[in-house]
Design an enzyme around this catalytic site. Structure first.
Site, short mmCIF file in Angstrom:
data_model
loop_
_atom_site.label_atom_id
_atom_site.label_comp_id
_atom_site.label_asym_id
_atom_site.label_seq_id
_atom_site.Cartn_x
_atom_site.Cartn_y
_atom_site.Cartn_z
N SER A 148 7.98 6.49 10.92
CA SER A 148 9.24 7.20 10.68
C SER A 148 9.79 6.80 9.31
O SER A 148 9.69 5.64 8.91
CB SER A 148 10.29 6.82 11.72
OG SER A 148 9.82 6.99 13.03
N SER A 187 0.83 -1.21 0.00
CA SER A 187 0.00 0.00 0.00
C SER A 187 0.86 1.27 0.00
O SER A 187 0.47 2.28 -0.59
CB SER A 187 -0.99 -0.01 1.17
OG SER A 187 -0.33 0.21 2.39
N ASN A 188 2.03 1.23 0.62
CA ASN A 188 2.92 2.39 0.52
C ASN A 188 3.45 2.57 -0.89
O ASN A 188 3.60 3.70 -1.37
CB ASN A 188 4.08 2.25 1.53
CG ASN A 188 3.68 2.71 2.91
OD1 ASN A 188 3.50 3.90 3.14
ND2 ASN A 188 3.50 1.77 3.83
N HIS A 203 9.11 2.90 8.62
CA HIS A 203 8.93 1.99 9.75
C HIS A 203 7.74 2.47 10.58
O HIS A 203 7.63 3.67 10.87
CB HIS A 203 10.21 1.97 10.61
CG HIS A 203 10.11 1.02 11.76
ND1 HIS A 203 10.13 -0.35 11.58
CD2 HIS A 203 9.94 1.23 13.09
CE1 HIS A 203 10.00 -0.94 12.76
NE2 HIS A 203 9.88 -0.01 13.69
N GLU A 242 1.40 7.03 7.01
CA GLU A 242 2.57 6.52 6.27
C GLU A 242 2.47 6.93 4.80
O GLU A 242 3.45 7.38 4.19
CB GLU A 242 2.63 4.98 6.34
CG GLU A 242 2.96 4.45 7.71
CD GLU A 242 3.18 2.93 7.71
OE1 GLU A 242 3.74 2.40 6.74
OE2 GLU A 242 2.77 2.28 8.68
N ASP A 253 16.39 -0.86 11.32
CA ASP A 253 15.57 0.32 11.65
C ASP A 253 16.36 1.35 12.46
O ASP A 253 15.83 2.00 13.37
CB ASP A 253 14.30 -0.10 12.43
CG ASP A 253 13.46 -1.09 11.65
OD1 ASP A 253 13.39 -0.98 10.42
OD2 ASP A 253 12.89 -2.00 12.27
N ASN A 275 13.82 3.89 4.25
CA ASN A 275 12.83 2.90 4.68
C ASN A 275 11.73 3.61 5.46
O ASN A 275 11.96 4.65 6.06
CB ASN A 275 13.52 1.88 5.61
CG ASN A 275 12.57 0.79 6.07
OD1 ASN A 275 11.74 0.27 5.30
ND2 ASN A 275 12.66 0.43 7.34
N MET A 280 10.45 -7.15 3.80
CA MET A 280 10.59 -7.87 5.07
C MET A 280 11.85 -8.73 5.15
O MET A 280 11.83 -9.84 5.68
CB MET A 280 9.34 -8.74 5.30
CG MET A 280 8.05 -7.95 5.37
SD MET A 280 8.07 -6.66 6.65
CE MET A 280 7.85 -7.69 8.09
N ARG A 281 12.95 -8.21 4.62
CA ARG A 281 14.24 -8.89 4.76
C ARG A 281 15.20 -7.96 5.47
O ARG A 281 15.21 -6.75 5.20
CB ARG A 281 14.84 -9.22 3.38
CG ARG A 281 13.98 -10.06 2.50
CD ARG A 281 14.00 -11.52 2.86
NE ARG A 281 15.32 -12.12 2.76
CZ ARG A 281 15.61 -13.31 3.28
NH1 ARG A 281 14.71 -13.97 3.96
NH2 ARG A 281 16.82 -13.82 3.15
N ILE A 282 16.00 -8.52 6.34
CA ILE A 282 17.06 -7.71 6.94
C ILE A 282 18.20 -7.66 5.93
O ILE A 282 18.65 -8.70 5.44
CB ILE A 282 17.51 -8.32 8.28
CG1 ILE A 282 16.36 -8.20 9.29
CG2 ILE A 282 18.77 -7.62 8.79
CD1 ILE A 282 16.61 -8.90 10.61
C1 GRF Z 1 4.07 -0.67 6.68
O1 GRF Z 1 3.44 -0.53 7.91
C2 GRF Z 1 5.51 -0.22 6.75
O2 GRF Z 1 5.71 0.83 7.65
C3 GRF Z 1 6.20 -1.45 7.25
O3 GRF Z 1 5.55 -2.53 6.61
C4 GRF Z 1 4.21 -2.15 6.28
C5 GRF Z 1 4.06 -2.37 4.82
O4 GRF Z 1 2.74 -2.14 4.39
N1 GRF Z 1 7.63 -1.38 6.99
P1 GRF Z 1 2.43 -2.00 2.84
O5 GRF Z 1 2.94 -3.28 2.17
O6 GRF Z 1 3.09 -0.77 2.34
O7 GRF Z 1 0.93 -1.92 2.76
#
Ligand code: GRF
Length: 194
Positions: free
Chosen positions: A141, A17-18, A114, A179, A150, A112, A95-97
């Site tokens: 943030s 969604s971001n 967060h 966000e 982070d 990034n 979702m990877r470090i």
């Molecule tokens: C968001 O809350 C972002 O801050 C975090 O992971 C989520 C990702 O959501 N890092 P989306 O895939 O952008 O909907």
């Protein structure tokens, strides 16, 4: 004529969604980023389909193919970024470090988002932790990516109230709206200054 816009990749692992918010914002003629590529470590990430529907190049590099060799996975992605002339990276639910190697390659060129008011609540379950701590506010943030998780310098934050009886999901939804606005505004600010 060459485009004055910064060729930017968005990294996702899920719904994205971001990513959608960034791409929608970039439709404004004066937006300084051209989101030319969406990268995912998960070939089934829902956001990939949306990006493709917008005519944006997508790249899925499944981390499972690389076993424990995280750097090899990132080297494969990095080679694609270089081949496509990518200049800047927005991590958006990736979702990877990251390994120090990739962070070093993109130092000063990777940000990034967060879902907490850093330096509070690095890592996962941020909303749950903020509610449990009795915080009056939650938020999100945007930060430069550094080797610690982070942990890089914070560029911008948005705050929301934590309400009586809030659940992590309700708080997450309230923060997510912020966000979307904050990420687009921050990318605009950073890349306009460049
Ligand atoms: C968001 O809350 C972002 O801050 C975090 O992971 C989520 C990702 O959501 N890092 P989306 O895939 O952008 O909907």
């Amino acid at each position: 004529m060459t485009s004055p816009k910064t060729k930017t990749a968005i990294f996702i692992s899920g719904r994205g969604s971001n990513m959608v918010a960034l791409v929608e914002a970039s439709k404004a003629a004066d937006f300084p980023a051209d989101f030319a590529l969406v990268v995912s470590n998960d070939p089934t990430a829902a956001g990939l389909e949306w990006a493709a529907s917008q005519g944006i190049d997508t790249l899925a590099v499944d981390h499972k193919t690389y076993g424990k060799d995280r750097e090899a996975h990132e080297r494969a992605i990095d080679a694609e970024l270089r081949a496509r002339g990518i200049e800047f990276i927005c991590l958006a639910g990736y979702m990877r470090i990251l390994t120090p190697w990739l962070v070093e390659q993109w130092s000063g060129k990777m940000i990034n988002i967060h879902p907490s008011l850093l330096p509070k609540y690095k890592g996962l379950h941020t909303h749950e932790r903020a509610i449990e701590a009795g915080d009056a506010e939650g938020g999100c943030s945007i930060h430069w990516v550094s080797p610690g998780v982070d942990d890089g310098d914070v560029i911008a934050q948005a705050r929301v109230p934590i309400l009586d009886g809030d659940t992590p999901d309700a708080l997450a939804a309230r923060v997510l709206k912020e966000e979307h606005k904050l990420y687009a505004a921050t990318v605009r600010q950073i890349l306009t200054k460049k």
